[in-house]
Design a protein around this motif. Structure first.
Motif, PDB file in Angstrom:
ATOM      1  N   GLU A  50       0.826  -1.211   0.000  1.00 37.62           N
ATOM      2  CA  GLU A  50       0.000   0.000   0.000  1.00 37.62           C
ATOM      3  C   GLU A  50       0.858   1.259   0.000  1.00 37.62           C
ATOM      4  OE1 GLU A  50      -3.121  -0.235  -0.395  1.00 37.62           O
ATOM      5  OE2 GLU A  50      -3.638  -2.233   0.332  1.00 37.62           O
ATOM      6  N   LEU A  51       0.352   2.295  -0.642  1.00 39.87           N
ATOM      7  CA  LEU A  51       1.060   3.581  -0.617  1.00 39.87           C
ATOM      8  C   LEU A  51       1.270   4.068   0.804  1.00 39.87           C
ATOM      9  CD1 LEU A  51      -0.683   5.375  -3.607  1.00 39.87           C
ATOM     10  CD2 LEU A  51       1.730   4.727  -3.465  1.00 39.87           C
ATOM     11  N   PHE A  52       0.296   3.842   1.686  1.00 42.53           N
ATOM     12  CA  PHE A  52       0.437   4.320   3.060  1.00 42.53           C
ATOM     13  C   PHE A  52       1.443   3.502   3.865  1.00 42.53           C
ATOM     14  CE2 PHE A  52      -3.628   1.870   3.050  1.00 42.53           C
ATOM     15  CZ  PHE A  52      -3.241   0.796   3.862  1.00 42.53           C
ATOM     16  N   ASP A  53       1.943   2.393   3.296  1.00 44.18           N
ATOM     17  CA  ASP A  53       3.008   1.630   3.941  1.00 44.18           C
ATOM     18  C   ASP A  53       4.378   2.284   3.745  1.00 44.18           C
ATOM     19  OD1 ASP A  53       1.277  -0.345   4.901  1.00 44.18           O
ATOM     20  OD2 ASP A  53       1.515  -1.585   3.104  1.00 44.18           O
ATOM     21  N   ASP A  55       7.075   5.366   4.018  1.00 42.86           N
ATOM     22  CA  ASP A  55       7.235   6.542   4.880  1.00 42.86           C
ATOM     23  C   ASP A  55       6.922   7.788   4.048  1.00 42.86           C
ATOM     24  OD1 ASP A  55       9.841   7.969   3.961  1.00 42.86           O
ATOM     25  OD2 ASP A  55      10.477   5.882   4.181  1.00 42.86           O
ATOM     26  N   GLU A  56       6.624   8.868   4.707  1.00 40.82           N
ATOM     27  CA  GLU A  56       6.115  10.061   4.036  1.00 40.82           C
ATOM     28  C   GLU A  56       7.046  10.584   2.947  1.00 40.82           C
ATOM     29  OE1 GLU A  56       4.347  14.468   5.214  1.00 40.82           O
ATOM     30  OE2 GLU A  56       4.805  13.023   6.792  1.00 40.82           O
ATOM     31  N   ARG A  59       7.107   8.083  -0.029  1.00 44.44           N
ATOM     32  CA  ARG A  59       5.823   8.158  -0.751  1.00 44.44           C
ATOM     33  C   ARG A  59       5.777   9.418  -1.612  1.00 44.44           C
ATOM     34  NH1 ARG A  59       2.539   7.429   3.293  1.00 44.44           N
ATOM     35  NH2 ARG A  59       2.394   9.616   3.831  1.00 44.44           N
TER      36      ARG A  59
END
Length: 155
Positions: A50-53, A55-56, A59
């Motif tokens: 997942e994209l939310f996996d 780190d900021e 991503r």
């Protein structure tokens, strides 16, 4: 191993003839089938679901690179509009990767809503027919066109 991981492994080993360019977070590759002329994938380098996996910062970098790839595809292949997919439901599990479809009027014929709609309105048996596989020469031409546009945007 998931299908995208297999393709990434081939790419790292220099065995992926569809490779256009390696970026920091992913690989730019021409799609195996070209009903949508210029169809390109951007494969995240590592197996992440997942994209939310991510780190900021990673991503943000990956999404930034993906938009550069999309713009390069649009410029290289004369798209009127770009469609983006990050579905990750493939064989062997999910892996972040982008399908970048250059769209043009009439590209789904009269399927969808009188010829308007997403790419999946077009019959898969037609989209993935052997007639839509680029020849070696066509593939090299496509890769060269896309690489020129990528390099312009990455400077």
């Amino acid at each position: 191993m998931c299908g995208v991981c297999e393709r990434v492994k081939e790419t790292r080993e220099g065995k992926n003839p569809f490779l256009v360019k390696e970026l920091e977070t992913g690989y730019v590759v021409i799609g195996d089938f070209q009903h949508f002329n210029g169809y390109t994938l951007f494969l995240y380098k590592d197996h992440v679901v997942e994209l939310f996996d991510l780190d900021e910062l990673t991503r943000a970098k990956h999404l930034h690179e993906m938009t550069i790839v999309a713009e390069a595809v649009k410029n290289a292949f004369g798209a009127e509009k770009m469609n983006y997919e990050c579905l990750g439901n493939g064989e062997g599990g999910a892996h972040i990767h982008w399908h970048l479809f250059p769209r043009r009027t009439g590209d789904i014929e009269n399927y969808g809503s009188n010829g308007k709609g997403p790419v999946w309105c077009y019959p898969t048996e037609k989209m993935y027919s052997a007639a839509n596989r680029p020849s070696s020469e066509e593939l090299e031409e496509m890769k060269a066109k896309l690489l020129v546009e990528l390099d312009k945007l990455l400077k």
